[in-house]
Design a protein around this motif. Structure first.
Motif, PDB file in Angstrom:
ATOM      1  N   ASP A  77       0.809  -1.206   0.000  1.00 34.82           N
ATOM      2  CA  ASP A  77       0.000   0.000   0.000  1.00 34.82           C
ATOM      3  C   ASP A  77       0.848   1.264   0.000  1.00 34.82           C
ATOM      4  O   ASP A  77       0.414   2.300  -0.497  1.00 34.82           O
ATOM      5  CB  ASP A  77      -0.917  -0.012   1.227  1.00 34.82           C
ATOM      6  CG  ASP A  77      -1.960   1.105   1.161  1.00 34.82           C
ATOM      7  OD1 ASP A  77      -2.444   1.385   0.050  1.00 34.82           O
ATOM      8  OD2 ASP A  77      -2.246   1.703   2.209  1.00 34.82           O
ATOM      9  N   LEU A  78       2.087   1.212   0.593  1.00 31.68           N
ATOM     10  CA  LEU A  78       2.921   2.404   0.712  1.00 31.68           C
ATOM     11  C   LEU A  78       3.606   2.731  -0.612  1.00 31.68           C
ATOM     12  O   LEU A  78       3.771   1.851  -1.466  1.00 31.68           O
ATOM     13  CB  LEU A  78       3.991   2.188   1.783  1.00 31.68           C
ATOM     14  CG  LEU A  78       3.488   2.125   3.233  1.00 31.68           C
ATOM     15  CD1 LEU A  78       4.625   1.767   4.163  1.00 31.68           C
ATOM     16  CD2 LEU A  78       2.865   3.463   3.657  1.00 31.68           C
ATOM     17  N   PRO A  79       4.095   4.010  -0.773  1.00 32.75           N
ATOM     18  CA  PRO A  79       4.835   4.379  -1.982  1.00 32.75           C
ATOM     19  C   PRO A  79       6.166   3.627  -2.061  1.00 32.75           C
ATOM     20  O   PRO A  79       6.708   3.141  -1.062  1.00 32.75           O
ATOM     21  CB  PRO A  79       5.061   5.881  -1.812  1.00 32.75           C
ATOM     22  CG  PRO A  79       4.023   6.322  -0.847  1.00 32.75           C
ATOM     23  CD  PRO A  79       3.768   5.178   0.070  1.00 32.75           C
ATOM     24  N   VAL A  80       6.695   3.572  -3.290  1.00 33.87           N
ATOM     25  CA  VAL A  80       7.961   2.853  -3.515  1.00 33.87           C
ATOM     26  C   VAL A  80       9.102   3.508  -2.749  1.00 33.87           C
ATOM     27  O   VAL A  80       9.974   2.820  -2.199  1.00 33.87           O
ATOM     28  CB  VAL A  80       8.263   2.815  -5.031  1.00 33.87           C
ATOM     29  CG1 VAL A  80       9.577   2.086  -5.285  1.00 33.87           C
ATOM     30  CG2 VAL A  80       7.130   2.134  -5.772  1.00 33.87           C
ATOM     31  N   GLU A  81       9.115   4.845  -2.683  1.00 34.44           N
ATOM     32  CA  GLU A  81      10.210   5.545  -1.994  1.00 34.44           C
ATOM     33  C   GLU A  81      10.247   5.216  -0.513  1.00 34.44           C
ATOM     34  O   GLU A  81      11.315   5.047   0.081  1.00 34.44           O
ATOM     35  CB  GLU A  81      10.063   7.064  -2.186  1.00 34.44           C
ATOM     36  CG  GLU A  81      10.314   7.561  -3.588  1.00 34.44           C
ATOM     37  CD  GLU A  81       9.101   7.389  -4.488  1.00 34.44           C
ATOM     38  OE1 GLU A  81       8.088   6.844  -3.999  1.00 34.44           O
ATOM     39  OE2 GLU A  81       9.182   7.796  -5.659  1.00 34.44           O
ATOM     40  N   VAL A  82       9.059   5.105   0.100  1.00 30.71           N
ATOM     41  CA  VAL A  82       9.012   4.777   1.530  1.00 30.71           C
ATOM     42  C   VAL A  82       9.527   3.363   1.767  1.00 30.71           C
ATOM     43  O   VAL A  82      10.298   3.098   2.692  1.00 30.71           O
ATOM     44  CB  VAL A  82       7.578   4.948   2.056  1.00 30.71           C
ATOM     45  CG1 VAL A  82       7.505   4.535   3.531  1.00 30.71           C
ATOM     46  CG2 VAL A  82       7.107   6.378   1.880  1.00 30.71           C
ATOM     47  N   VAL A  83       9.098   2.438   0.895  1.00 26.83           N
ATOM     48  CA  VAL A  83       9.546   1.051   1.041  1.00 26.83           C
ATOM     49  C   VAL A  83      11.056   0.949   0.846  1.00 26.83           C
ATOM     50  O   VAL A  83      11.755   0.256   1.598  1.00 26.83           O
ATOM     51  CB  VAL A  83       8.794   0.151   0.033  1.00 26.83           C
ATOM     52  CG1 VAL A  83       9.337  -1.274   0.089  1.00 26.83           C
ATOM     53  CG2 VAL A  83       7.305   0.163   0.320  1.00 26.83           C
ATOM     54  N   GLU A  84      11.573   1.666  -0.172  1.00 28.24           N
ATOM     55  CA  GLU A  84      13.020   1.650  -0.397  1.00 28.24           C
ATOM     56  C   GLU A  84      13.771   2.243   0.789  1.00 28.24           C
ATOM     57  O   GLU A  84      14.831   1.746   1.182  1.00 28.24           O
ATOM     58  CB  GLU A  84      13.351   2.430  -1.672  1.00 28.24           C
ATOM     59  CG  GLU A  84      12.921   1.724  -2.944  1.00 28.24           C
ATOM     60  CD  GLU A  84      13.291   2.524  -4.182  1.00 28.24           C
ATOM     61  OE1 GLU A  84      13.799   3.653  -3.990  1.00 28.24           O
ATOM     62  OE2 GLU A  84      13.108   2.023  -5.295  1.00 28.24           O
ATOM     63  N   LEU A 149      17.462   9.591   0.417  1.00 27.62           N
ATOM     64  CA  LEU A 149      16.280   8.717   0.432  1.00 27.62           C
ATOM     65  C   LEU A 149      15.208   9.246   1.380  1.00 27.62           C
ATOM     66  O   LEU A 149      14.009   9.111   1.105  1.00 27.62           O
ATOM     67  CB  LEU A 149      16.699   7.305   0.857  1.00 27.62           C
ATOM     68  CG  LEU A 149      17.623   6.569  -0.131  1.00 27.62           C
ATOM     69  CD1 LEU A 149      18.035   5.224   0.441  1.00 27.62           C
ATOM     70  CD2 LEU A 149      16.947   6.388  -1.485  1.00 27.62           C
ATOM     71  N   GLU A 150      15.646   9.858   2.483  1.00 25.74           N
ATOM     72  CA  GLU A 150      14.661  10.408   3.411  1.00 25.74           C
ATOM     73  C   GLU A 150      13.908  11.574   2.791  1.00 25.74           C
ATOM     74  O   GLU A 150      12.684  11.717   2.985  1.00 25.74           O
ATOM     75  CB  GLU A 150      15.356  10.844   4.704  1.00 25.74           C
ATOM     76  CG  GLU A 150      14.387  11.245   5.798  1.00 25.74           C
ATOM     77  CD  GLU A 150      15.108  11.640   7.074  1.00 25.74           C
ATOM     78  OE1 GLU A 150      14.543  11.449   8.161  1.00 25.74           O
ATOM     79  OE2 GLU A 150      16.246  12.129   6.968  1.00 25.74           O
ATOM     80  N   GLU A 151      14.627  12.409   2.048  1.00 27.02           N
ATOM     81  CA  GLU A 151      13.965  13.522   1.362  1.00 27.02           C
ATOM     82  C   GLU A 151      12.965  12.991   0.323  1.00 27.02           C
ATOM     83  O   GLU A 151      11.832  13.499   0.204  1.00 27.02           O
ATOM     84  CB  GLU A 151      15.022  14.421   0.700  1.00 27.02           C
ATOM     85  CG  GLU A 151      14.463  15.687   0.084  1.00 27.02           C
ATOM     86  CD  GLU A 151      13.886  16.631   1.112  1.00 27.02           C
ATOM     87  OE1 GLU A 151      12.988  17.406   0.745  1.00 27.02           O
ATOM     88  OE2 GLU A 151      14.301  16.566   2.296  1.00 27.02           O
ATOM     89  N   ALA A 156       7.514  11.673  -1.337  1.00 31.82           N
ATOM     90  CA  ALA A 156       6.584  10.615  -1.749  1.00 31.82           C
ATOM     91  C   ALA A 156       5.383  10.557  -0.823  1.00 31.82           C
ATOM     92  O   ALA A 156       4.241  10.326  -1.265  1.00 31.82           O
ATOM     93  CB  ALA A 156       7.306   9.274  -1.763  1.00 31.82           C
ATOM     94  N   ILE A 157       5.628  10.765   0.493  1.00 35.90           N
ATOM     95  CA  ILE A 157       4.504  10.745   1.445  1.00 35.90           C
ATOM     96  C   ILE A 157       3.544  11.889   1.163  1.00 35.90           C
ATOM     97  O   ILE A 157       2.307  11.721   1.185  1.00 35.90           O
ATOM     98  CB  ILE A 157       5.028  10.787   2.889  1.00 35.90           C
ATOM     99  CG1 ILE A 157       5.715   9.458   3.235  1.00 35.90           C
ATOM    100  CG2 ILE A 157       3.915  11.067   3.872  1.00 35.90           C
ATOM    101  CD1 ILE A 157       6.402   9.455   4.570  1.00 35.90           C
ATOM    102  N   GLN A 165      -5.941  11.881  -1.176  1.00 38.41           N
ATOM    103  CA  GLN A 165      -7.010  12.869  -1.091  1.00 38.41           C
ATOM    104  C   GLN A 165      -7.737  12.986  -2.422  1.00 38.41           C
ATOM    105  O   GLN A 165      -8.987  13.055  -2.474  1.00 38.41           O
ATOM    106  CB  GLN A 165      -6.424  14.228  -0.669  1.00 38.41           C
ATOM    107  CG  GLN A 165      -7.452  15.306  -0.424  1.00 38.41           C
ATOM    108  CD  GLN A 165      -8.340  15.003   0.764  1.00 38.41           C
ATOM    109  OE1 GLN A 165      -7.927  14.293   1.699  1.00 38.41           O
ATOM    110  NE2 GLN A 165      -9.565  15.505   0.737  1.00 38.41           N
ATOM    111  N   LEU A 166      -6.961  13.000  -3.518  1.00 39.07           N
ATOM    112  CA  LEU A 166      -7.591  13.061  -4.841  1.00 39.07           C
ATOM    113  C   LEU A 166      -8.438  11.821  -5.113  1.00 39.07           C
ATOM    114  O   LEU A 166      -9.520  11.897  -5.715  1.00 39.07           O
ATOM    115  CB  LEU A 166      -6.512  13.217  -5.916  1.00 39.07           C
ATOM    116  CG  LEU A 166      -5.803  14.571  -5.962  1.00 39.07           C
ATOM    117  CD1 LEU A 166      -4.657  14.528  -6.971  1.00 39.07           C
ATOM    118  CD2 LEU A 166      -6.779  15.694  -6.309  1.00 39.07           C
TER     119      LEU A 166
END
Length: 375
Positions: A77-84, A149-151, A156-157, A165-166
């Motif tokens: 469910d989470l974005p790819v950047e968060v998972v990475e 990666l944190e940025e 991504a969040i 929201q959209l």
């Protein structure tokens, strides 16, 4: 004199350089002592931290399978950047890159102080005992990738929240639309999402490649700077060795000249003393001749006086002999004359008769003291 002055100035300069080198060595020793003290403190803190970590270690959860399933659902469910980002943290030792909290906080403080410039390394090694320069550089690379990666995770969040929201808004709108339109819109959104994800992936790979090239260029520049510094230090060491050799040769030449001059002065002094000794000998010889002449003259005068006395004595003997010849007395010896009384003795033994008639009335005598009267 000028050359000697220059030599002495060079010797003084070399002494000052030697003092400066010794001072630098002492400073380095003080720094090493400080680093050792910091390492000891750091090891003590690590031991305390390890003890606390063991004491507060969480117990194993019996529902690990359920958590794995939940994690997989969240990753889908989470974005790819968060998972990475989360995988990056799991693979590299958490938010501290495998370092303990003490070393990581010291690294962050010094790295932030110098804004990530390469000059931070020297100070960082002082505050990170037990860490080598290679480990610090690897940690710096990890931290830069962590920030990157944190940025991306934050962006991504934000995008994920906006997208959610959209989606909520669109979901509300979709309830009013037909099923065919919803399906077409869903496919279009999926295609758009796929294209967007591909575009973001290509951008990410491009940024990552640019970052790698920048790091390689930076490491090459640092290595080139290090080589230039080594070449400069070797050249400077050779120049210093050559200058010290020149100063040593100059000092040896000065010492040799000084020794020769002292030997020459010593030889002149010895010759002067020999000349003075020879002059004293000649003067002593002259004085000896003079004293011999004086003694000879005195001896002659004494001999003349002695001869004059002997001559006078002979003349006196001659005069006495002539007088004896003129007055010659012949006296016979009479031993009996020794027992005959002399005229004086005869006068003393002569009998003296009375000089007056009648009794002696008063005979004068000495006075008797009063205290002896009647005794």
């Amino acid at each position: 004199i000028e050359k000697l002055k220059e030599i002495m100035e060079e010797v003084e300069n070399s002494i000052n350089v030697f003092k400066e080198e010794q001072r630098q060595i002492y400073d380095e020793l003080l720094k090493e002592e400080k680093i050792c003290s910091q390492e000891i403190l750091a090891f003590e803190k690590k031991i305390v931290t390890w003890a606390l970590a063991v004491a507060t270690a969480p117990k194993a959860c019996p529902k690990a399978v359920a958590k794995v399933r939940l994690t997989k659902t969240l990753e889908e469910d989470l974005p790819v950047e968060v998972v990475e980002f989360e995988k990056f943290l799991q693979q590299t030792g958490g938010r501290q890159g495998g370092w303990d909290d003490y070393d990581h906080q010291n690294f962050l403080k010094i790295w932030t102080k110098h804004s990530g410039k390469p000059v931070y390394m020297k100070e960082a090694l002082m505050y990170l005992p037990g860490r080598t320069e290679e480990e610090t550089r690897l940690h710096e690379n990890w931290y830069q990738e962590f920030l990157f990666l944190e940025e991306r995770k934050k962006e991504a969040i934000l995008k994920w929240k906006a997208k959610k929201q959209l989606e909520k808004e669109e979901l509300l709108k979709q309830k009013e639309k037909s099923a065919g339109e919803l399906e077409r819109e869903r496919l279009a959104r999926a295609e758009a999402r796929r294209r967007k994800e591909e575009q973001e992936k290509r951008e990410k790979e491009a940024r990552l490649e640019a970052w790698k090239r920048e790091k390689e260029l930076q490491m090459a520049q640092e290595k080139e700077q290090q080589l230039r510094e080594e070449v400069y230090n070797r050249r400077r060491a050779k120049e210093e060795q050559r200058r010290q050799l020149e100063v040593k040769l100059a000092v040896e030449a000065y010492t040799r000249q000084k020794t020769e001059r002292e030997e020459l002065l010593q030889l002149e002094k010895l010759m002067r003393e020999q000349a003075e000794l020879e002059e004293k000998r000649r003067q002593a010889a002259r004085e000896i001749v003079k004293f011999q002449k004086r003694d000879f003259s005195k001896l002659e005068s004494k001999l003349q006086e002695k001869q004059a006395k002997e001559q006078e004595e002979a003349e006196r003997e001659k005069r006495l002999a002539k007088l004896k010849e003129k007055v010659e007395v012949h006296i016979s010896r009479d031993p009996s004359r020794l027992w005959n009384p002399t005229k004086g003795w005869e006068e003393r033994t002569k009998e003296i008769g009375p000089t007056g008639g009648g009794p002696l009335l008063n005979m004068p005598h000495r006075a008797v003291p009063s205290w002896r009267q009647g005794l």
